[in-house]
Scaffold this motif. Structure first.
Motif, PDB file in Angstrom:
ATOM      1  N   UNK A 121       0.823  -1.212   0.000  1.00  0.00           N
ATOM      2  CA  UNK A 121       0.000   0.000   0.000  1.00  0.00           C
ATOM      3  C   UNK A 121       0.861   1.268   0.000  1.00  0.00           C
ATOM      4  N   UNK A 122       1.987   1.245   0.730  1.00  0.00           N
ATOM      5  CA  UNK A 122       2.858   2.418   0.780  1.00  0.00           C
ATOM      6  C   UNK A 122       3.435   2.746  -0.595  1.00  0.00           C
ATOM      7  N   UNK A 123       3.753   1.719  -1.365  1.00  0.00           N
ATOM      8  CA  UNK A 123       4.444   1.964  -2.642  1.00  0.00           C
ATOM      9  C   UNK A 123       3.486   2.084  -3.828  1.00  0.00           C
ATOM     10  N   UNK A 124       2.458   1.259  -3.853  1.00  0.00           N
ATOM     11  CA  UNK A 124       1.606   1.201  -5.042  1.00  0.00           C
ATOM     12  C   UNK A 124       0.308   1.995  -4.928  1.00  0.00           C
ATOM     13  N   UNK A 125      -0.115   2.317  -3.729  1.00  0.00           N
ATOM     14  CA  UNK A 125      -1.381   3.026  -3.567  1.00  0.00           C
ATOM     15  C   UNK A 125      -1.161   4.534  -3.642  1.00  0.00           C
ATOM     16  N   UNK A 134      -0.573  13.434 -11.752  1.00  0.00           N
ATOM     17  CA  UNK A 134      -0.179  12.125 -12.243  1.00  0.00           C
ATOM     18  C   UNK A 134       0.074  11.133 -11.130  1.00  0.00           C
ATOM     19  N   UNK A 135       0.113   9.857 -11.521  1.00  0.00           N
ATOM     20  CA  UNK A 135       0.393   8.809 -10.545  1.00  0.00           C
ATOM     21  C   UNK A 135       1.847   8.891 -10.072  1.00  0.00           C
ATOM     22  N   UNK A 136       2.105   8.318  -8.901  1.00  0.00           N
ATOM     23  CA  UNK A 136       3.434   8.404  -8.307  1.00  0.00           C
ATOM     24  C   UNK A 136       3.960   7.022  -7.925  1.00  0.00           C
ATOM     25  N   UNK A 137       5.294   6.933  -7.852  1.00  0.00           N
ATOM     26  CA  UNK A 137       5.997   5.752  -7.354  1.00  0.00           C
ATOM     27  C   UNK A 137       5.503   4.482  -8.042  1.00  0.00           C
ATOM     28  N   UNK A 138       5.151   3.456  -7.249  1.00  0.00           N
ATOM     29  CA  UNK A 138       4.740   2.179  -7.818  1.00  0.00           C
ATOM     30  C   UNK A 138       3.437   2.249  -8.578  1.00  0.00           C
ATOM     31  N   UNK A 139       2.573   3.184  -8.240  1.00  0.00           N
ATOM     32  CA  UNK A 139       1.299   3.340  -8.960  1.00  0.00           C
ATOM     33  C   UNK A 139       1.559   3.690 -10.421  1.00  0.00           C
ATOM     34  N   UNK A 140       2.521   4.573 -10.656  1.00  0.00           N
ATOM     35  CA  UNK A 140       2.852   4.942 -12.027  1.00  0.00           C
ATOM     36  C   UNK A 140       3.384   3.722 -12.792  1.00  0.00           C
ATOM     37  N   UNK A 141       4.248   2.937 -12.148  1.00  0.00           N
ATOM     38  CA  UNK A 141       4.789   1.738 -12.792  1.00  0.00           C
ATOM     39  C   UNK A 141       3.681   0.740 -13.104  1.00  0.00           C
ATOM     40  N   UNK A 178      -7.787   5.382  -9.489  1.00  0.00           N
ATOM     41  CA  UNK A 178      -7.946   5.634  -8.056  1.00  0.00           C
ATOM     42  C   UNK A 178      -8.912   4.628  -7.429  1.00  0.00           C
ATOM     43  N   UNK A 179      -9.778   4.013  -8.269  1.00  0.00           N
ATOM     44  CA  UNK A 179     -10.737   3.022  -7.779  1.00  0.00           C
ATOM     45  C   UNK A 179     -10.185   1.604  -7.828  1.00  0.00           C
ATOM     46  N   UNK A 180      -8.907   1.479  -8.126  1.00  0.00           N
ATOM     47  CA  UNK A 180      -8.296   0.146  -8.181  1.00  0.00           C
ATOM     48  C   UNK A 180      -8.108  -0.407  -6.769  1.00  0.00           C
ATOM     49  N   UNK A 181      -8.389  -1.678  -6.607  1.00  0.00           N
ATOM     50  CA  UNK A 181      -8.072  -2.358  -5.344  1.00  0.00           C
ATOM     51  C   UNK A 181      -6.599  -2.736  -5.409  1.00  0.00           C
ATOM     52  N   UNK A 182      -5.770  -1.843  -4.887  1.00  0.00           N
ATOM     53  CA  UNK A 182      -4.322  -1.970  -5.051  1.00  0.00           C
ATOM     54  C   UNK A 182      -3.791  -3.248  -4.412  1.00  0.00           C
ATOM     55  N   UNK A 183      -4.252  -3.555  -3.224  1.00  0.00           N
ATOM     56  CA  UNK A 183      -3.733  -4.709  -2.506  1.00  0.00           C
ATOM     57  C   UNK A 183      -3.976  -6.003  -3.279  1.00  0.00           C
ATOM     58  N   UNK A 184      -5.202  -6.228  -3.720  1.00  0.00           N
ATOM     59  CA  UNK A 184      -5.522  -7.453  -4.453  1.00  0.00           C
ATOM     60  C   UNK A 184      -4.813  -7.491  -5.806  1.00  0.00           C
ATOM     61  N   UNK A 185      -4.718  -6.331  -6.442  1.00  0.00           N
ATOM     62  CA  UNK A 185      -4.064  -6.272  -7.753  1.00  0.00           C
ATOM     63  C   UNK A 185      -2.590  -6.661  -7.661  1.00  0.00           C
TER      64      UNK A 185
END
Length: 514
Positions: A121-125, A134-141, A178-185
């Motif tokens: 969550x810290x890196x991808x959310x 724009x998206x940041x860090x792991x979210x952008x990747x 922003x509506x992505x379930x980051x943890x499950x993804x």
């Protein structure tokens, strides 16, 4: 009144060899007392003092500096203490140098995130909302990889709503991520999309090294493994560049205290072979010069105990006095007071006879006797420099010109006042006698205010009594002194240390030239 012996002697006025030997006998007893304190409860503190003194050395070439600390890192014990500390410093000061190494270690990143929801969550959310650019860090990747490889991974994206989003819709409205379930993804990607962990997109997101902040200890442990087990050259190159670029003082203060005594002594001996003395250092022009001279000439014959004792009396007299005042050293304190009760009784001729003996000794021994003699000065000054009057009497008796830091009045060693005013060019002009009248009433008022504040300050001088040992708190009057070219204001709390060090450097300069 304490005599500081600042005036070089006339050879006909030197005392005889017998008086010098008597003084050396007293200094040997003092050395024994201080040595017992250092070997017992004060040893760890004495090692810290020594590391601080080493950090002030300024004649080391950057490449030599790098070699010194790399040698420490390559020793068998360093991966338990020194290496982790070096890596922490690199992570903090040069994260952008470490990021590219992490980017190449896909298995490290997979292991870092697998089973750890907090890190995921810290890196991808970090997806952008409608108000963000724009998206940041792991979210952008994650978003970039998903678009480029949508045919193989889009179905692994989990959405919080009742239905998923198509690539076409998200392409026009990126904030839908922003509506992505980051943890499950991310958990799906860990299980079913191995190419993501090898991707350029993920590598690019970690190259700035910001990912280190998520769990420094994890990356320290992994890098230790890469350094010592896999012997990865990329890491050693980054570390060597860091050790060459960073200040010697910073490295010494942070790393040397971690060494065991054997390793610290080895470091000192290696350091001595790399010191290049300049002219000012040979003349004891810097506080660290005694140590640089010592290391460059005779360190092969010295033990760590020798270094600890010399450093304590030459560079850390105030701290040594404090340690001697601890209740754990009551016996040594009593022995010291008995020994030094009459030690101040020493004529100019007797003192310089001792210095003449030092001039014929090895530098290691000369530094020891001069250092112990200067610490005796420190001991007596800490007892006698308690008031403005006692301090100024000391200056006059020892030929030290001075002026109070809150006035412009310079007092010569003959006791006459030299008063500073300003000429039309703004340069300081000295005039003997009375005070030149101020041109403006505002300046008169300022002068009265200073005098009033000075009187109040004198009333606020306090003394701290501990076991019969007097320590001075900061406050009260302060002076600019000719001992350092009037460059710094010294108050009663710092006078003993400053003057005893000045005595030592004055004596050693004379010893080294005779």
């Amino acid at each position: 009144m304490v005599k500081l012996f600042l005036s070089p002697p006339v050879y006909s006025d030197l005392g005889n060899e017998g008086t010098a030997k008597e003084r050396i006998s007293l200094l040997q007893n003092l050395e024994s007392i201080i040595g017992r304190v250092i070997k017992s409860g004060g040893r760890y503190e004495a090692r810290i003092w020594l590391c601080n003194s080493i950090s002030s050395i300024h004649t080391i070439d950057p490449r030599d500096q790098c070699g010194l600390f790399v040698d420490i890192l390559r020793s068998k014990n360093s991966k338990q203490d020194v290496a982790p500390r070096v890596l922490q410093m690199v992570f903090e000061k040069r994260p952008e140098k470490v990021g590219p190494i992490i980017a190449k270690q896909s298995y490290m990143l997979e292991k870092f995130f697998k089973g750890n929801q907090k890190r995921i969550l810290q890196w991808f959310d970090n997806f952008a909302t409608t108000s963000e650019s724009g998206h940041k860090k792991g979210a952008r990747a994650l978003s970039q990889f998903a678009f480029v490889n949508r045919d193989i991974c889009w179905e692994e994206l989990e959405w919080k709503g009742k239905h998923g989003q198509s690539p076409a819709v998200v392409a026009t409205k990126p904030h839908y991520f922003y509506d992505l379930d980051v943890l499950k993804t991310v958990e799906n990607f860990l299980e079913y999309v191995p190419d993501f962990w090898l991707s350029d997109e993920l590598a690019e997101s970690v190259k700035d090294g910001d990912i280190l902040n998520l769990d420094v200890k994890y990356f320290v442990d992994k890098f230790i493994q890469l350094m010592y087990e896999e012997k990865l050259d990329d890491i050693w190159t980054v570390i060597e560049d860091f050790l060459e670029e960073i200040e010697f003082s910073f490295l010494s203060q942070n790393l040397l205290i971690l060494l065991d005594e054997s390793s610290l002594l080895t470091f000192l001996k290696s350091l001595g072979r790399l010191i290049r003395l300049n002219v000012k250092c040979k003349e004891y022009g810097y506080p660290s010069c005694w140590l640089e001279n010592l290391l460059s000439k005779c360190n092969d014959f010295m033990s760590l105990d020798d270094f600890l004792l010399l450093n304590a009396v030459v560079s850390h007299g105030r701290q040594l006095l404090r340690v001697l005042g601890d209740e754990d050293h009551e016996e040594e304190k009593g022995n010291l007071e008995d020994l030094l009760r009459n030690a101040v009784v020493c004529s100019d001729a007797d003192h310089w006879a001792l210095m003449k003996e030092c001039a014929d000794m090895k530098e290691q021994v000369a530094i020891k006797w001069a250092g112990l003699q200067s610490w005796i000065i420190h001991y007596y000054l800490s007892k006698e420099c308690r008031t403005q009057q006692s301090c100024e009497s000391l200056f006059v008796e020892n030929g030290i010109s001075f002026r109070k830091s809150d006035e412009y009045s310079l007092v010569n060693s003959d006791g006459f006042s030299m008063l500073y005013s300003s000429n039309s060019d703004g340069e300081g002009v000295a005039r003997k006698g009375g005070v030149k009248k101020r041109k403006r009433d505002r300046k008169k008022k300022r002068r009265k205010r200073y005098a009033s504040e000075d009187n109040k300050a004198e009333e606020l001088v306090e003394f701290e009594m501990f076991g019969g040992w007097q320590g001075l708190q900061s406050g009260g009057s302060s002076w600019f002194l000719s001992t350092d070219g009037f460059s710094c204001a010294w108050n009663t709390a710092d006078l003993a240390e400053h003057l005893s060090r000045h005595c030592f450097s004055t004596w050693m300069k004379w010893v080294s030239s005779n």
